[in-house]
Every structure is written in structure tokens, then in C-alpha cells.
Design an enzyme around this catalytic site. Structure first.
Site, short mmCIF file in Angstrom:
data_model
loop_
_atom_site.label_atom_id
_atom_site.label_comp_id
_atom_site.label_asym_id
_atom_site.label_seq_id
_atom_site.Cartn_x
_atom_site.Cartn_y
_atom_site.Cartn_z
N LYS A 13 3.14 15.53 -1.56
CA LYS A 13 2.14 16.40 -2.19
C LYS A 13 0.71 15.99 -1.87
CE LYS A 13 2.33 15.63 -6.52
NZ LYS A 13 1.09 15.00 -6.95
N ARG A 127 6.86 3.42 0.81
CA ARG A 127 5.40 3.29 0.66
C ARG A 127 5.06 1.96 -0.01
NH1 ARG A 127 2.23 7.83 -2.67
NH2 ARG A 127 2.83 6.59 -4.45
N ARG A 133 0.94 -0.65 -3.36
CA ARG A 133 0.21 -0.12 -4.52
C ARG A 133 0.78 -0.73 -5.78
NH1 ARG A 133 -0.48 6.38 -4.87
NH2 ARG A 133 0.23 6.08 -7.01
N ARG A 144 7.74 6.61 -13.44
CA ARG A 144 6.91 7.73 -12.99
C ARG A 144 7.77 8.94 -12.63
NH1 ARG A 144 4.54 5.01 -8.27
NH2 ARG A 144 3.32 6.87 -7.86
#
Ligand code: AMP
Length: 192
Positions: A13, A127, A133, A144
Site C-alpha cells: 500500500k 522487510r 523497523r 498490527r
């Protein structure tokens, strides 16, 4: 033209939202990026946001809506915006409808990037290995994704009822997904 993207984390997205903004000269408004930037500045706002971001839970609606209101106000002079990561709850969707009425703007199209839970999980773990992150750890990723499916996925119905929802099969290459998005955007600009 004002565009909104829905889709779980790992659906691609953010990548598509930034590409749409670049290609069509629209403002990219990503709440995740806005909030991470505030955390990096490390002021009062950042300190307040950090625990939510680190645990992968949603920042309270009131604060989120205030941040987005400021940002959309700033973007007043641009030809439109691409919203990524907002709204994430029904209360935020209602607040966005009200805010757009206030600003005399409308959403033209909402894309829902559809990917299975397995694929989004796999992409997020990849990722995590590549970018590190702070909210890409396995536990936080699970929180999440669960939050997305519980709170955010139902918003597709809200936009389907408004007649502006377009579902996009997201388990393809970035270019293939973008080509389909472009086709839909061209139809919107013909209609306008
Ligand atoms: P993202 O990069 O969009 O996955 O967002 C990262 C984190 O920012 C989320 O896990 C939330 O803690 C926070 N966040 C981003 N957008 C919102 C929103 N619309 N409402 C509440 N929290 C948000």
C-alpha cells in the site's frame, strides 16, 4: 483528485500510494510516516506517540484525527492527496467524512489492496530483516495485522456503500498492481 488506500501492512500500500502521488502530482499523506517523523523529532508529541508505535497499537483517534486535519489543511493548495494509513477505525472514517465536507473536498476513489494473511506476514518479516523497523518484530507484526483485520478491514464496506471502492489483487508485482491502479484512476478522471 483525492485517493485513499486500504490494505493490510505488507500489501504494498505505501509503495503504491507514493507512486500514485509521484505520477499524478498529488500530496502523499501517510500517517505512519507522519507519526514516525514526530517520534524521530523526539518532542512532546513524539514521546506521546512512541509507545503506540513501538507496540503496534493504534494511536487514539482524537490525536490521529488532529494530526491529519493539520496535514490536509496544509495541502489545501495541492490538486489532491493520496491518503495512506488513515482512516484505520470507523470513528476515523466518520471524522474524515466530516473533515472533507468542511474542506469542501470529496474522496474520488478508494483502493483496497487484497493480499492473504500469509503473504502480508511473509513480506513484513522480509522487510524486518532488511530495514529493521522497530515495529517489524514478529510479536508486533502479529498485533498490527490482527488490529488491521479487526478495526480497519471493515471500512471497505463503508466505501463500497459510497460507490467508490475498487478492489485490487495485490499478490502481483509492483508494476502489475500499479498498472491496474492507473486504469481505475483514468476512468475516474474521465468521469470527473
Ligand atoms: P504504518 O506505517 O501505517 O503501519 O503505521 C505505523 C504505526 O503508526 C501504527 O502501528 C500505529 O501505531 C500508528 N498509526 C499510523 N496510522 C494510524 C492511524 N490512522 N490511527 C492510529 N494509529 C496509527
Amino acid at each position: 483528485m483525492n485517493v485513499l488506500l486500504l490494505g493490510p501492512q505488507g500489501s504494498g500500500k505505501g509503495t503504491q500510494a507514493k507512486r500514485i502521488a509521484g505520477e499524478y502530482g498529488l500530496a502523499y499523506v501517510g500517517t505512519g510516516d507522519i507519526m514516525r517523523a514526530a517520534v524521530a523529532r523526539d518532542g512532546d508529541l513524539g514521546g506521546h506517540l512512541r509507545p503506540y508505535l513501538d507496540s503496534g497499537t493504534l494511536v487514539p483517534d482524537e490525536l490521529t484525527v488532529a494530526l491529519i486535519r493539520d496535514r490536509l489543511d496544509d495541502e489545501d493548495s495541492t490538486p489532491g492527496f493520496v491518503l495512506d494509513g488513515f482512516p484505520r477505525t470507523m470513528a476515523q472514517a466518520d471524522a474524515l467524512d466530516a473533515l472533507l465536507r468542511e474542506l469542501d473536498r470529496t474522496l474520488d476513489i478508494v483502493f483496497e489492496l487484497q493480499v492473504s494473511k500469509e503473504v502480508s506476514l511473509e513480506r513484513l518479516l522480509k522487510r524486518a530483516r532488511e530495514e529493521g523497523r522497530s515495529d517489524d518484530t514478529p510479536d508486533v507484526i502479529e498485533t498490527r495485522l490482527a488490529t488491521y483485520h479487526r478495526e480497519t478491514a471493515p471500512l471497505a464496506e463503508h466505501y463500497r456503500a459510497q460507490g467508490i471502492l475498487v478492489g485490487i489483487h495485490g499478490e502481483r508485482t509492483i508494476n502489475e498492481v500499479f498498472a491496474e491502479i492507473q486504469q481505475a484512476l483514468e476512468q475516474v478522471s474521465v468521469r470527473r
